[in-house]
Write a protein that holds these residues in place. Structure first.
Motif, PDB file in Angstrom:
ATOM      1  N   ALA A 136     -20.060 -45.238 -34.197  1.00 26.71           N
ATOM      2  CA  ALA A 136     -18.958 -45.999 -33.616  1.00 26.71           C
ATOM      3  C   ALA A 136     -19.329 -46.602 -32.263  1.00 26.71           C
ATOM      4  N   ALA A 137     -20.080 -45.861 -31.442  1.00 30.87           N
ATOM      5  CA  ALA A 137     -20.457 -46.367 -30.122  1.00 30.87           C
ATOM      6  C   ALA A 137     -21.381 -47.573 -30.247  1.00 30.87           C
ATOM      7  N   ALA A 138     -22.368 -47.484 -31.139  1.00 32.26           N
ATOM      8  CA  ALA A 138     -23.295 -48.606 -31.336  1.00 32.26           C
ATOM      9  C   ALA A 138     -22.574 -49.809 -31.928  1.00 32.26           C
ATOM     10  N   GLU A 139     -21.621 -49.555 -32.828  1.00 34.51           N
ATOM     11  CA  GLU A 139     -20.859 -50.664 -33.396  1.00 34.51           C
ATOM     12  C   GLU A 139     -20.048 -51.363 -32.316  1.00 34.51           C
ATOM     13  N   GLN A 140     -19.376 -50.604 -31.468  1.00 35.21           N
ATOM     14  CA  GLN A 140     -18.567 -51.211 -30.422  1.00 35.21           C
ATOM     15  C   GLN A 140     -19.432 -51.995 -29.445  1.00 35.21           C
ATOM     16  N   ALA A 141     -20.626 -51.480 -29.148  1.00 32.83           N
ATOM     17  CA  ALA A 141     -21.536 -52.206 -28.258  1.00 32.83           C
ATOM     18  C   ALA A 141     -21.917 -53.550 -28.863  1.00 32.83           C
ATOM     19  N   GLY A 142     -22.163 -53.583 -30.177  1.00 32.89           N
ATOM     20  CA  GLY A 142     -22.487 -54.837 -30.834  1.00 32.89           C
ATOM     21  C   GLY A 142     -21.325 -55.805 -30.828  1.00 32.89           C
ATOM     22  N   LEU A 143     -20.129 -55.310 -31.072  1.00 31.39           N
ATOM     23  CA  LEU A 143     -18.944 -56.166 -31.036  1.00 31.39           C
ATOM     24  C   LEU A 143     -18.697 -56.705 -29.626  1.00 31.39           C
ATOM     25  N   ASP A 144     -18.968 -55.894 -28.619  1.00 31.98           N
ATOM     26  CA  ASP A 144     -18.819 -56.357 -27.238  1.00 31.98           C
ATOM     27  C   ASP A 144     -19.810 -57.484 -26.936  1.00 31.98           C
ATOM     28  N   ARG A 145     -21.037 -57.358 -27.447  1.00 34.38           N
ATOM     29  CA  ARG A 145     -22.025 -58.432 -27.246  1.00 34.38           C
ATOM     30  C   ARG A 145     -21.546 -59.718 -27.903  1.00 34.38           C
ATOM     31  N   LEU A 146     -20.989 -59.598 -29.103  1.00 35.45           N
ATOM     32  CA  LEU A 146     -20.497 -60.787 -29.790  1.00 35.45           C
ATOM     33  C   LEU A 146     -19.349 -61.423 -29.021  1.00 35.45           C
ATOM     34  N   ASP A 147     -18.402 -60.619 -28.557  1.00 36.24           N
ATOM     35  CA  ASP A 147     -17.276 -61.157 -27.791  1.00 36.24           C
ATOM     36  C   ASP A 147     -17.756 -61.847 -26.517  1.00 36.24           C
ATOM     37  N   ALA A 148     -18.725 -61.231 -25.843  1.00 32.72           N
ATOM     38  CA  ALA A 148     -19.235 -61.823 -24.602  1.00 32.72           C
ATOM     39  C   ALA A 148     -19.934 -63.147 -24.874  1.00 32.72           C
ATOM     40  N   PHE A 149     -20.669 -63.217 -25.984  1.00 36.77           N
ATOM     41  CA  PHE A 149     -21.380 -64.456 -26.298  1.00 36.77           C
ATOM     42  C   PHE A 149     -20.388 -65.556 -26.680  1.00 36.77           C
ATOM     43  N   LEU A 150     -19.352 -65.213 -27.439  1.00 28.71           N
ATOM     44  CA  LEU A 150     -18.351 -66.204 -27.820  1.00 28.71           C
ATOM     45  C   LEU A 150     -17.589 -66.715 -26.604  1.00 28.71           C
ATOM     46  N   ALA A 151     -17.377 -65.839 -25.634  1.00 32.15           N
ATOM     47  CA  ALA A 151     -16.665 -66.250 -24.423  1.00 32.15           C
ATOM     48  C   ALA A 151     -17.524 -67.119 -23.524  1.00 32.15           C
ATOM     49  N   ASP A 152     -18.830 -66.950 -23.603  1.00 30.84           N
ATOM     50  CA  ASP A 152     -19.742 -67.702 -22.740  1.00 30.84           C
ATOM     51  C   ASP A 152     -20.968 -68.122 -23.545  1.00 30.84           C
ATOM     52  N   PRO A 153     -20.814 -69.091 -24.467  1.00 31.35           N
ATOM     53  CA  PRO A 153     -21.950 -69.510 -25.300  1.00 31.35           C
ATOM     54  C   PRO A 153     -23.072 -70.082 -24.444  1.00 31.35           C
ATOM     55  N   ARG A 154     -24.283 -69.805 -24.845  1.00 29.84           N
ATOM     56  CA  ARG A 154     -25.438 -70.308 -24.107  1.00 29.84           C
ATOM     57  C   ARG A 154     -26.595 -70.498 -25.075  1.00 29.84           C
ATOM     58  N   PRO A 155     -27.438 -71.469 -24.816  1.00 31.95           N
ATOM     59  CA  PRO A 155     -28.578 -71.692 -25.707  1.00 31.95           C
ATOM     60  C   PRO A 155     -29.510 -70.483 -25.699  1.00 31.95           C
ATOM     61  N   VAL A 156     -29.913 -70.062 -26.872  1.00 29.21           N
ATOM     62  CA  VAL A 156     -30.853 -68.957 -27.018  1.00 29.21           C
ATOM     63  C   VAL A 156     -32.236 -69.536 -27.250  1.00 29.21           C
ATOM     64  N   GLU A 157     -33.148 -69.236 -26.364  1.00 27.81           N
ATOM     65  CA  GLU A 157     -34.508 -69.739 -26.508  1.00 27.81           C
ATOM     66  C   GLU A 157     -35.278 -68.866 -27.506  1.00 27.81           C
ATOM     67  N   PRO A 158     -35.973 -69.489 -28.438  1.00 32.48           N
ATOM     68  CA  PRO A 158     -36.734 -68.693 -29.403  1.00 32.48           C
ATOM     69  C   PRO A 158     -37.904 -67.986 -28.749  1.00 32.48           C
TER      70      PRO A 158
END
Length: 501
Positions: free
Chosen positions: A304-326
């Motif tokens: 559950a902790a790892a899942e919530q951490a992943g969901l938090d990363r997704l929420d943060a990225f959606l709130a502040d989209p930025r180009p991801v360099e390969p």
């Protein structure tokens, strides 16, 4: 096992992504088992989403394994290595020979079957139907299991990564097979937030943006309305797939990977069937009569902790989209290997040039006559290999000329100028192409981690899908065999046979 399962039912335990544990009476069958926290056939691993642990020691041991096809999210040697080697593996007629050889090396016996006769495994009857004729080329070797409890009239159809089998549909319409009671549908949307790397990202100006990324509404329509149209009368549907995260993904899971939420939305918006969105450990029990019931397996646990951490990363990225360099996913090239790997790439480019012609990219590229600067000559695609040996801050550029067909080196320009000159483009790291040719990576590793590109036309005209067609296991079993040798060597601790640098 529940009393319902012991009284003529089939119990399906979801293990994550597209892996299932089936039980009927005393009979247990695994479908494409991924039993470890991550999967991968090469040096790159894809963590399962949501993060979970399968206690394979407490898991009821399988009497058999069903292997639907060879792709790395279905064929996982490290998971199979956890099983007793006397467990038979059942598959279809077209699984690549390189896979069978690798499984035999691991100690298993592989049985190929046609779709004409069911396989009897204890209390289960299993049919393995070939993929539908309209299935994409690199998925065309998929077999789709249809499972029933012996003596039951309630079938379970597991639709894996392919259009529904035409032969199966024909038999349903002819009355030789019933409409399945439960259909398991694979969600392969793999939609990423705007700014993130994804297989369908198009770098051409104006052709990427939030509205160009697949939405959950589109995914549900494709999966539940379009895909299931031939199975009119199905009563229950279960969603799976989208169950991993890309290596080094800064945004965590894919969009619309929460199948429980998708199922709830689907049940509000349609009346054709009941939709289920199991999480790892959830069980669906198909009884001989009456409604489907749900439960859970104690031997699968979600972190559950790892899942919530992943969901938090997704929420943060959606709130502040930025180009991801390969960044490269393959190993760095040692300086002493520079000359050898350059010879390896030089030898590969003529073959790649020829095989691109037969792809959808090649067909569209050949039919084009004008582009942004006016009439086109024979050069239609630009291959940009990033960070070549000895020039890590530069790009090696090769133009694909369809009149050869051949690749020829050309001066490197800024990407914007390249996109204005060539209607198609591929950007990958030099070391990733070398790792692919050496058998240390598969094409799916590169596209999921470091590929970028541009294209005109429709989604399937993208060079991404051309690379799948050219470098998939069906087309390059030699590269797959090298990758399998590397994988087995990591499992056994034995040094693999020398391969290209």
């Amino acid at each position: 096992m529940s009393s319902a399962a012991s009284a003529g039912s089939v119990e399906l335990t979801f293990l994550g992504h597209q892996s299932w544990h089936l039980r009927a009476g005393d009979t247990v069958v695994l479908v494409d088992p991924i039993l470890t926290p991550a999967f991968g056939a090469g040096a790159v691993e894809f963590p399962v989403w949501p993060p979970r642990r399968v206690d394979h020691g407490a898991m009821p041991a399988p009497d058999a394994v069903l292997l639907t096809h060879e792709h790395l999210d279905h064929l996982h040697f490290a998971s199979l290595a956890l099983l007793d080697r006397t467990t038979p593996i059942h598959t279809g007629q077209t699984l690549p020979a390189a896979v069978v050889e690798a499984l035999t090396t691991l100690g298993f016996t592989v049985h190929r079957h046609s779709h004409h006769q069911p396989i009897t495994i204890g209390d289960l009857e299993v049919w393995l139907y070939p993929a539908g004729a309209r299935t994409l080329f690199w998925e065309s070797r998929v077999v789709q299991p249809v499972v029933r409890r012996a003596g039951s009239a309630r079938d379970v159809f597991i639709g894996v990564d392919a259009d529904i089998s035409d032969l199966y549909v024909e038999q349903i319409r002819a009355g030789r097979m019933p409409v399945p009671w439960l259909a398991v549908v694979s969600n392969n949307t793999q939609s990423v937030p705007y700014g993130a790397l994804g297989a369908d990202v198009n770098l051409l100006p104006g052709l990427d943006g939030p509205r160009h990324r697949t939405t959950g509404i589109q995914a549900l329509h494709t999966l539940l309305i379009d895909y299931l149209e031939p199975l009119d009368g199905v009563r229950e549907v279960a969603l799976c797939g989208n169950g991993f995260t890309a290596p080094r993904s800064p945004h965590g899971p894919f969009l619309y990977a929460d199948h429980r939420a998708l199922a709830q939305a689907a049940n509000l918006l349609q009346h054709l069937f009941r939709v289920h969105g199991p999480r790892p450990g959830d069980q669906l029990t198909v009884p001989p009569d009456g409604p489907l019931t749900t439960g859970s397996a104690a031997w699968v646990s979600i972190d559950a902790a790892a899942e919530q951490a992943g969901l938090d990363r997704l929420d943060a990225f959606l709130a502040d989209p930025r180009p991801v360099e390969p960044t490269p996913v393959g190993p760095a090239i040692p300086p002493e290997d520079s000359a050898a790997v350059q010879r390896l790439v030089a030898a590969e480019l003529p073959r790649l040039a020829r095989h691109l012609i037969a792809t959808r990219t090649g067909a569209l590229a050949t039919s084009l006559h004008d582009y942004l600067y006016g009439p086109l000559d024979g050069r239609r695609l630009l291959l940009r290999l990033l960070a070549p040996p000895g020039r890590l801050d530069q790009i090696a550029s090769y133009a694909w000329d369809i009149t050869g067909p051949a690749f020829a080196p050309v001066p490197t320009t800024l990407r914007d100028e390249a996109m204005a000159t060539y209607p198609f483009g591929i950007e990958i790291f030099y070391q990733d192409l070398v790792a692919l040719l050496a058998g240390r990576l598969q094409v799916w590793d590169i596209v999921g981690g470091s590929y970028q590109g541009w294209y005109v036309g429709e989604r399937l005209d993208s060079p991404v899908y051309a690379l799948f067609a050219v470098y998939g296991e069906h087309q390059r079993p030699d590269l797959a065999a090298r990758c399998y040798t590397e994988s087995l060597a990591r499992l056994t601790g034995l040094a693999p046979a020398p391969s290209a640098p």
